[in-house]
Scaffold this motif. Structure first.
Motif, short mmCIF file in Angstrom:
data_model
loop_
_atom_site.label_atom_id
_atom_site.label_comp_id
_atom_site.label_asym_id
_atom_site.label_seq_id
_atom_site.Cartn_x
_atom_site.Cartn_y
_atom_site.Cartn_z
N LYS A 151 -15.17 0.24 6.85
CA LYS A 151 -14.47 -0.96 7.30
C LYS A 151 -13.68 -1.35 6.12
O LYS A 151 -14.23 -1.41 5.09
CB LYS A 151 -15.38 -1.98 7.78
CG LYS A 151 -16.33 -1.49 9.18
CD LYS A 151 -17.61 -2.63 9.27
CE LYS A 151 -18.26 -2.24 10.56
NZ LYS A 151 -19.41 -3.19 10.62
N LEU A 152 -12.47 -2.03 6.60
CA LEU A 152 -11.72 -2.33 5.46
C LEU A 152 -11.06 -3.78 5.96
O LEU A 152 -10.96 -4.03 7.23
CB LEU A 152 -10.59 -1.55 5.00
CG LEU A 152 -10.69 -0.35 4.31
CD1 LEU A 152 -11.20 0.83 5.29
CD2 LEU A 152 -9.45 0.22 3.34
N ILE A 153 -10.81 -4.56 4.96
CA ILE A 153 -9.99 -5.85 5.24
C ILE A 153 -8.89 -6.10 4.43
O ILE A 153 -8.95 -5.39 3.27
CB ILE A 153 -11.17 -7.24 5.25
CG1 ILE A 153 -11.57 -7.31 3.89
CG2 ILE A 153 -12.14 -7.18 6.41
CD1 ILE A 153 -12.10 -8.43 3.62
N ASN A 154 -7.75 -6.82 4.77
CA ASN A 154 -6.75 -7.07 3.79
C ASN A 154 -6.90 -8.35 3.40
O ASN A 154 -6.92 -9.46 3.98
CB ASN A 154 -5.43 -7.12 4.73
CG ASN A 154 -4.03 -6.89 3.79
OD1 ASN A 154 -3.73 -7.85 3.53
ND2 ASN A 154 -3.67 -5.79 3.38
N VAL A 155 -6.71 -8.50 1.96
CA VAL A 155 -6.86 -9.85 1.17
C VAL A 155 -5.55 -10.03 0.47
O VAL A 155 -4.91 -9.25 -0.07
CB VAL A 155 -7.93 -9.68 0.41
CG1 VAL A 155 -8.11 -11.20 -0.40
CG2 VAL A 155 -9.24 -9.50 0.90
N PRO A 156 -5.04 -11.26 0.67
CA PRO A 156 -3.58 -11.48 -0.10
C PRO A 156 -3.67 -11.65 -1.52
O PRO A 156 -3.89 -12.65 -2.25
CB PRO A 156 -3.23 -12.90 0.62
CG PRO A 156 -4.36 -13.53 0.75
CD PRO A 156 -5.28 -12.31 1.48
N SER A 157 -3.93 -10.39 -2.28
CA SER A 157 -4.40 -10.28 -3.70
C SER A 157 -3.21 -9.85 -4.58
O SER A 157 -2.42 -8.99 -3.96
CB SER A 157 -5.57 -9.70 -3.79
OG SER A 157 -6.66 -10.18 -3.10
N ILE A 158 -3.19 -9.90 -5.96
CA ILE A 158 -2.27 -9.43 -6.87
C ILE A 158 -3.17 -9.23 -8.07
O ILE A 158 -4.12 -9.72 -8.19
CB ILE A 158 -1.08 -9.94 -7.05
CG1 ILE A 158 -1.59 -11.65 -7.66
CG2 ILE A 158 -0.17 -10.24 -5.98
CD1 ILE A 158 -0.41 -12.57 -8.09
N TRP A 159 -2.39 -8.29 -8.99
CA TRP A 159 -3.26 -8.19 -10.27
C TRP A 159 -2.54 -9.09 -11.22
O TRP A 159 -1.67 -9.41 -11.37
CB TRP A 159 -3.01 -6.81 -10.60
CG TRP A 159 -3.52 -5.72 -10.26
CD1 TRP A 159 -3.04 -4.87 -9.36
CD2 TRP A 159 -4.86 -5.12 -10.41
NE1 TRP A 159 -3.94 -3.81 -8.69
CE2 TRP A 159 -5.12 -4.08 -9.42
CE3 TRP A 159 -5.81 -5.62 -11.41
CZ2 TRP A 159 -6.31 -3.18 -9.55
CZ3 TRP A 159 -6.88 -4.76 -11.30
CH2 TRP A 159 -7.24 -3.71 -10.36
N PHE A 160 -3.65 -9.65 -11.97
CA PHE A 160 -3.34 -10.61 -13.07
C PHE A 160 -3.66 -9.98 -14.46
O PHE A 160 -4.40 -9.35 -14.29
CB PHE A 160 -4.02 -12.07 -13.11
CG PHE A 160 -3.72 -12.98 -11.89
CD1 PHE A 160 -2.66 -13.98 -12.12
CD2 PHE A 160 -4.14 -12.66 -10.66
CE1 PHE A 160 -2.33 -14.51 -11.18
CE2 PHE A 160 -3.78 -13.45 -9.68
CZ PHE A 160 -2.86 -14.56 -9.89
N THR A 161 -2.84 -9.94 -15.34
CA THR A 161 -3.06 -9.20 -16.56
C THR A 161 -2.24 -9.97 -18.01
O THR A 161 -1.43 -10.83 -17.69
CB THR A 161 -2.40 -7.79 -16.50
OG1 THR A 161 -2.94 -7.00 -17.63
CG2 THR A 161 -0.83 -7.85 -16.37
N ASN A 162 -2.52 -9.62 -19.27
CA ASN A 162 -2.09 -9.90 -20.43
C ASN A 162 -1.54 -8.62 -21.06
O ASN A 162 -1.40 -8.57 -22.18
CB ASN A 162 -2.68 -10.86 -21.10
CG ASN A 162 -4.01 -10.42 -21.77
OD1 ASN A 162 -4.52 -9.26 -21.17
ND2 ASN A 162 -4.82 -11.28 -22.36
N LEU A 163 -1.58 -7.49 -20.25
CA LEU A 163 -1.19 -6.14 -20.97
C LEU A 163 0.33 -6.07 -20.46
O LEU A 163 0.50 -6.16 -19.35
CB LEU A 163 -2.20 -5.06 -20.27
CG LEU A 163 -3.52 -5.05 -20.69
CD1 LEU A 163 -4.20 -3.99 -19.63
CD2 LEU A 163 -3.83 -4.76 -21.94
#
Length: 336
Positions: A151-163
């Motif tokens: 089972k999969l769900i879609n989440v409004p997400s992004i990557w945050f980084t300081n690289l």
């Protein structure tokens, strides 16, 4: 592991004694796994090559065990609990760690997160803003698609980084021409509204309110995030968070400290006190004043009266055009 030249890989879990992806939260004590490289020549590590070690606590990232493991790390890669995202980022910043973490898109507008973005201490990752991220889910009653029985769900997400990454230095090509009709001004700010990042005009040098998706194209060498602050005459002034502005702000705070010291000396000379019923001078007042000023100096934000609750960000009904509230906007301008 070998391709990246890693020395050690450590992964922790929360309230679990199992190595499975999903913690069942069935134990008050947790384990962590430690991998230092392949010992048998195969490309996939065998269970016996992965060291299973026990934590004293439940694996919470704020626990002493987890903090000690954090201190060992050069780079942190994880999907922290969204409800504790602010606190988790604060911990990473406190321990000066490089990181690549997943967070909700709306975290951009948090008052604890946006100042870090504005000061170029954190930015979004290489992956674009469009869509969300698909996650395996064991939540009952919430499935958006199934692949290979999972089972999969879609989440409004992004990557945050300081690289740093190359996308952050790509110049955004601007081709739209400015017209007052196409880019109306805010009722309460000296800035124009831009509805789409692709519509940022090439020939406008003033302040613009752009969607938060702008951060996906944000090149700090091409644009700067600015804020509106109140001037001494009550009018809004544009505040730039560049190094020169920070230096000038520091000099202004030093001048203000000296003026405060002078006022304190004058009050002492006149034998005034902040406690009208006391029979002797308040000898602690100068020290308290110095402590308060020191706290202000160490704060991440300058001590101006800004026009918005979060400097550099217009949200929660703060922006209006022709009397109508606008969507959340980041205030930017082009660099010369």
């Amino acid at each position: 592991f070998e391709h990246l030249g890693l020395k050690k890989l450590i992964t922790t879990c929360y309230k679990s004694q199992e190595r499975d992806l999903f913690s069942q939260n069935d134990s008050e004590h947790a384990i962590y796994l430690e991998y230092t490289g392949n010992k048998t020549g195969g490309r996939v590590p065998k269970p016996e090559e992965i060291g299973i070690k026990h934590l004293k606590g439940d694996g919470d990232f704020r626990s002493p065990d987890s903090i000690e493991l954090l201190k060992q790390a050069d780079i942190v890669v994880t999907n922290p609990p969204f409800s504790l995202f602010r606190e988790y980022v604060a911990q990473l910043v406190e321990y000066n760690k490089k990181f690549l973490i997943i967070g909700n898109k709306n975290a951009i507008t948090y008052k604890e997160i946006f100042p870090l973005i504005m000061n170029n201490q954190i930015w979004v990752g290489y992956r674009g803003f469009s869509g969300g991220m698909w996650f395996y889910s064991d939540y009952e009653g919430r499935t958006e698609k199934i692949i290979d029985g999972k089972k999969l769900i879609n989440v409004p997400s992004i990557w945050f980084t300081n690289l740093d990454h190359k996308k952050r230095h790509e110049k955004l090509i601007l081709y739209k021409k400015y017209t007052p009709e196409a880019y109306p001004k805010y009722d309460n700010y000296d800035a124009i509204n831009v509805d789409k990042v692709a519509d940022i005009p090439y020939d406008y040098d003033g302040v613009m309110g752009v969607p938060i998706t702008f951060l996906d194209k944000y090149n700090p060498e091409q644009f700067e995030i600015v804020a509106f602050r109140k001037g001494t005459d009550g009018k809004d002034l544009v505040y730039s968070f560049t190094t020169n502005s920070i230096k000038e702000d520091t000099r202004e705070r030093e001048r203000e400290r000296e003026r405060e010291r002078e006022r304190e000396r004058e009050r002492e000379t006149r034998h005034t006190t902040v406690f009208p019923h006391s029979h002797q001078k308040n000898l602690d007042t100068p020290r308290l004043t110095e402590n308060a000023l020191t706290l202000t100096e160490n704060a991440s934000m300058p001590e101006y009266l800004f026009a918005t609750a979060i400097p550099g960000l217009i949200k929660n009904g703060e922006g209006k055009i022709n009397g109508r509230i606008t969507y959340a906007r980041i205030t930017i301008r082009k660099k010369n």
